[in-house]
Design a protein around this motif. Structure first.
Motif, mmCIF file in Angstrom:
data_model
loop_
_atom_site.group_PDB
_atom_site.id
_atom_site.type_symbol
_atom_site.label_atom_id
_atom_site.label_comp_id
_atom_site.label_asym_id
_atom_site.label_seq_id
_atom_site.Cartn_x
_atom_site.Cartn_y
_atom_site.Cartn_z
ATOM 1 N N LYS A 86 40.914 41.625 44.196
ATOM 2 C CA LYS A 86 40.456 41.562 42.812
ATOM 3 C C LYS A 86 41.237 40.560 41.976
ATOM 4 C CE LYS A 86 39.012 46.416 42.936
ATOM 5 N NZ LYS A 86 39.166 47.760 42.327
ATOM 6 N N ALA A 87 42.295 39.984 42.537
ATOM 7 C CA ALA A 87 43.099 39.000 41.793
ATOM 8 C C ALA A 87 42.339 37.692 41.675
ATOM 9 C CB ALA A 87 44.438 38.787 42.493
ATOM 10 N N ARG A 88 42.434 37.074 40.515
ATOM 11 C CA ARG A 88 41.695 35.835 40.242
ATOM 12 C C ARG A 88 42.636 34.637 40.256
ATOM 13 N NH1 ARG A 88 36.996 37.180 35.768
ATOM 14 N NH2 ARG A 88 36.238 39.111 36.755
ATOM 15 N N ASN A 89 42.093 33.537 40.780
ATOM 16 C CA ASN A 89 42.832 32.277 40.836
ATOM 17 C C ASN A 89 41.878 31.162 40.439
ATOM 18 O OD1 ASN A 89 44.794 30.313 41.395
ATOM 19 N ND2 ASN A 89 45.527 31.427 43.200
ATOM 20 N N LEU A 139 42.519 31.206 53.233
ATOM 21 C CA LEU A 139 42.049 30.650 54.501
ATOM 22 C C LEU A 139 40.546 30.417 54.498
ATOM 23 C CD1 LEU A 139 44.160 32.691 57.082
ATOM 24 C CD2 LEU A 139 44.634 30.447 56.066
ATOM 25 N N LEU A 140 39.795 31.147 53.670
ATOM 26 C CA LEU A 140 38.343 30.952 53.557
ATOM 27 C C LEU A 140 37.947 30.505 52.157
ATOM 28 C CD1 LEU A 140 36.925 34.007 55.586
ATOM 29 C CD2 LEU A 140 37.279 31.645 56.354
ATOM 30 N N GLY A 141 38.891 30.093 51.347
ATOM 31 C CA GLY A 141 38.579 29.644 49.999
ATOM 32 C C GLY A 141 38.423 30.807 49.033
ATOM 33 N N THR A 142 37.943 30.495 47.838
ATOM 34 C CA THR A 142 37.739 31.505 46.794
ATOM 35 C C THR A 142 36.295 31.450 46.305
ATOM 36 O OG1 THR A 142 38.407 29.989 45.012
ATOM 37 C CG2 THR A 142 40.145 31.296 46.061
ATOM 38 N N ASP A 143 35.877 32.518 45.616
ATOM 39 C CA ASP A 143 34.523 32.580 45.087
ATOM 40 C C ASP A 143 34.487 32.025 43.669
ATOM 41 O OD1 ASP A 143 35.780 34.511 43.617
ATOM 42 O OD2 ASP A 143 34.610 36.189 44.394
ATOM 43 N N SER A 144 33.407 32.296 42.951
ATOM 44 C CA SER A 144 33.232 31.728 41.617
ATOM 45 C C SER A 144 34.274 32.231 40.620
ATOM 46 C CB SER A 144 31.823 32.048 41.094
ATOM 47 O OG SER A 144 31.614 33.465 41.074
ATOM 48 N N PHE A 145 34.829 33.422 40.861
ATOM 49 C CA PHE A 145 35.845 33.980 39.975
ATOM 50 C C PHE A 145 37.265 33.734 40.479
ATOM 51 C CE2 PHE A 145 32.071 36.557 39.079
ATOM 52 C CZ PHE A 145 32.022 36.448 37.705
ATOM 53 N N GLY A 146 37.413 32.958 41.541
ATOM 54 C CA GLY A 146 38.736 32.663 42.063
ATOM 55 C C GLY A 146 39.324 33.748 42.932
ATOM 56 N N ARG A 147 38.509 34.675 43.433
ATOM 57 C CA ARG A 147 39.000 35.749 44.293
ATOM 58 C C ARG A 147 38.939 35.316 45.760
ATOM 59 N NH1 ARG A 147 34.937 40.001 41.588
ATOM 60 N NH2 ARG A 147 33.589 38.296 42.304
ATOM 61 N N ILE A 199 38.158 35.018 49.410
ATOM 62 C CA ILE A 199 36.984 35.451 50.171
ATOM 63 C C ILE A 199 37.393 36.244 51.399
ATOM 64 C CG2 ILE A 199 35.008 34.638 51.512
ATOM 65 C CD1 ILE A 199 34.671 32.385 49.557
ATOM 66 N N LEU A 200 38.453 35.813 52.091
ATOM 67 C CA LEU A 200 38.884 36.521 53.289
ATOM 68 C C LEU A 200 39.312 37.943 52.956
ATOM 69 C CD1 LEU A 200 39.610 36.660 56.272
ATOM 70 C CD2 LEU A 200 41.824 35.618 55.718
ATOM 71 N N SER A 201 40.106 38.111 51.916
ATOM 72 C CA SER A 201 40.561 39.449 51.532
ATOM 73 C C SER A 201 39.397 40.326 51.097
ATOM 74 C CB SER A 201 41.596 39.345 50.409
ATOM 75 O OG SER A 201 42.713 38.589 50.822
ATOM 76 N N ARG A 202 38.456 39.757 50.361
ATOM 77 C CA ARG A 202 37.303 40.536 49.925
ATOM 78 C C ARG A 202 36.408 40.888 51.118
ATOM 79 N NH1 ARG A 202 36.001 40.951 44.780
ATOM 80 N NH2 ARG A 202 33.746 40.915 45.163
#
Length: 370
Positions: free
Chosen positions: A56-59, A146-154, A156-159
């Motif tokens: 849930k952390a944003r970057n 390792l798989l990048g982030t989504d539109s909110f900067g979360r 993707i691998l962790s999610r």
């Protein structure tokens, strides 16, 4: 003179499960599927430990995946080959693309980060114990995408790792209810037979006649958008079970009709065995092989269905995470073309479908080799 050669033929009797396991071990796809299924289940159980970052952390939004390499170019102190891999974040350079006039991005080779096992990271609770160690991550605790982030900067691998809990739990709970209801209905209908079986099969045909996808979408509109995610999940499970038990019941019924005519069942009836004993001791064990294969082949179907419904927004609602919900970011072609790593959740779905299908094929050949 006595023959001193040792015989390679086993004289010990083996149970049916031991014979199935021996045949399954000879199946390469079956063992591969079994291994992947075990890894998926362990990943779902220990999702917080496996995920390197807080889901849930944003970057930075739509950050590309970090480059991972065992070789660090250049002439600095970190240059050369290393036993542990290094991660290089993707940063904007000083040069611009001559067509789009956007900064050219690339790996930052000047700031390599060492990837280690049991790395420190975000805190989570497991069985009431506060922990901050994870399966892997950056040695300095910095974000590792390792798989990048989504539109909110979360991340993707962790999610995706944490989202396996919802997707697999929904599939397993649905298939468990489908198996119980379908097995009981099929054995009851096939064993009783007669007029009850004829009328009950007409009801089963009505259930099978319902178009599933339009029914899902129609019933989903009856639930308010502001309803909690638990209500949506319960609704999805109820609808999947309500429409999924009929096919299994037809298959179990056909096998029950054949089994009740065999000699040992007739012999049990002749000696006065009760119907419950005949069903539990003679019929049910002989249809369990088909039920087990149906379960392993039915789970991928439910995973695909949940992903599709989640993509349309009819399954899981934030803050819960599922693979279908993660695919909502890939709803437009422009996003896929600019940020292709946003399709990474598809990999989790494909891996799950392949694992259970391979295990189901291996079990089918092991249970009924002829």
């Amino acid at each position: 003179m006595a023959d001193s050669r040792r015989s390679t033929v086993s004289t010990r009797s083996q149970s049916y499960s031991a014979l199935v396991w021996r045949r399954l071990r000879r199946s390469v796809p079956g063992m591969l599927g079994l291994g992947l299924v075990m890894l998926l289940l362990l990943m779902a159980i220990f999702a917080d430990f496996v995920s390197p970052l807080d889901p849930k952390a944003r970057n930075v939004g739509f950050a590309p995946p970090d480059k991972v390499s065992w070789h660090v170019p250049g002439e600095g102190p970190e240059a050369g080959w290393h036993l542990l891999p290094r991660a290089f974040p993707i940063v904007e350079g000083d040069e611009f693309d001559p067509v789009t006039f956007q900064p050219i991005v690339g790996p930052d080779y000047e700031n390599p980060r060492r990837i280690v096992l049991f790395a420190p990271g975000w805190e989570y609770s497991w069985l009431g114990i506060r922990m901050n160690r994870h399966l892997f991550g950056a040695a300095d605790g910095s974000p590792l995408h390792l798989l990048g982030t989504d539109s909110f900067g979360r991340d993707i691998l962790s999610r995706g790792v944490v989202g396996s809990r919802i997707s697999l739990a929904l599939a397993l709970s649905s298939i468990a209810l489908i198996t119980v209801i379908g097995t009981l209905a099929g054995i009851t209908s096939g064993y009783i037979g007669g007029r009850f079986d004829a009328w009950f099969q007409r009801f089963v045909e009505i259930v099978l006649a319902f178009p599933q996808l339009p029914l899902y979408l129609t019933l989903a509109t009856l639930i308010p958008v502001t309803a909690p995610s638990g209500l949506f999940l319960t609704f999805v499970v109820v609808v999947i079970v309500a429409l999924g038990w009929a096919q299994l019941s037809r298959e179990v019924r056909s096998k029950t009709l054949a089994l009740r005519q065999v000699d040992y069942v007739r012999a049990a009836l002749a000696v006065g065995s009760s119907d419950g004993r005949i069903i539990t001791r003679h019929i049910l064990p002989n249809v369990m092989s088909h039920i087990i294969v149906s379960v392993t082949l039915g789970i991928p179907t439910i995973v695909l269905l949940e992903s599709f419904l989640g993509f349309l927004g009819f399954a899981v609602k934030p803050p819960l995470i599922s693979w279908g919900l993660m695919l909502q970011d890939a709803g437009t072609f422009s996003v896929i073309g600019s940020y292709p790593w946003i399709l990474s959740p598809v990999g989790f779905v494909l891996l799950t479908v392949f694992a259970f299908n391979a295990l189901g094929d291996g079990l089918r050949d092991a249970i009924d080799p002829y």
